[in-house]
Every structure is written in structure tokens, then in C-alpha cells.
Design an enzyme around this catalytic site. Structure first.
Site, PDB file in Angstrom:
ATOM      1  N   GLY A   2     -89.195  30.075 -40.773  1.00  0.00           N
ATOM      2  CA  GLY A   2     -89.366  30.966 -40.985  1.00  0.00           C
ATOM      3  C   GLY A   2     -89.153  32.414 -40.720  1.00  0.00           C
ATOM      4  O   GLY A   2     -88.906  31.991 -38.922  1.00  0.00           O
ATOM      5  N   CYS A  20     -95.940  33.193 -31.374  1.00  0.00           N
ATOM      6  CA  CYS A  20     -94.842  31.875 -30.862  1.00  0.00           C
ATOM      7  C   CYS A  20     -95.974  31.307 -29.567  1.00  0.00           C
ATOM      8  O   CYS A  20     -95.108  30.983 -29.218  1.00  0.00           O
ATOM      9  CB  CYS A  20     -93.880  33.084 -30.514  1.00  0.00           C
TER      10      CYS A  20
END
Length: 70
Positions: A2, A20
Site C-alpha cells: 500500500g 515501517c
């Protein structure tokens, strides 16, 4: 897979997030980086056109990359 693009949003809620999994990373936005607000429709159109140019087979065939959706 995404993509998240922060444009004009308040980033206070992201203060405790490790983006992340990058321990020394930070969350930012177009507004924070460039010092001005952006028109969201314009951002969508430009982003879609850039994706289309770089990854023509990635988007649906026949899709109009300049057609902004709300």
C-alpha cells in the site's frame, strides 16, 4: 502492499509510531516538508499520472489517471 501519502494532516497522532519499523524514522507530510497546504484533488491527479507514467501495467488498463476521485 500500500501507499500512504500524508498531505495536509495534523501529525501529532503519529508521534509514537515507528514508521515501517525504522527506529530512527519519522512521519512527515507534504505540508511539513514544503511549508504550504496542497489541494487534495491536484495531489491525486499528479500522483496517479506519475504512477501511470512509471508503472503503466500496474494500474487498470483503460483507467484515466487524471480522473480524480473523492
Amino acid at each position: 502492499m500500500g501507499l500512504r501519502l500524508n498531505v495536509n494532516n495534523d501529525l501529532a497522532a503519529f508521534a509514537g509510531i515507528v514508521p515501517c519499523g525504522i527506529a530512527d524514522g519519522t512521519v512527515t507530510s507534504l505540508r511539513q516538508e514544503l511549508g504550504r497546504d496542497f489541494d487534495l484533488v491536484e495531489v491525486k491527479v499528479v500522483l496517479a499520472a506519475e504512477f501511470w507514467a512509471l508503472l503503466p501495467g500496474f494500474l487498470l488498463e483503460g483507467a484515466d489517471p487524471t480522473a480524480a476521485r473523492e
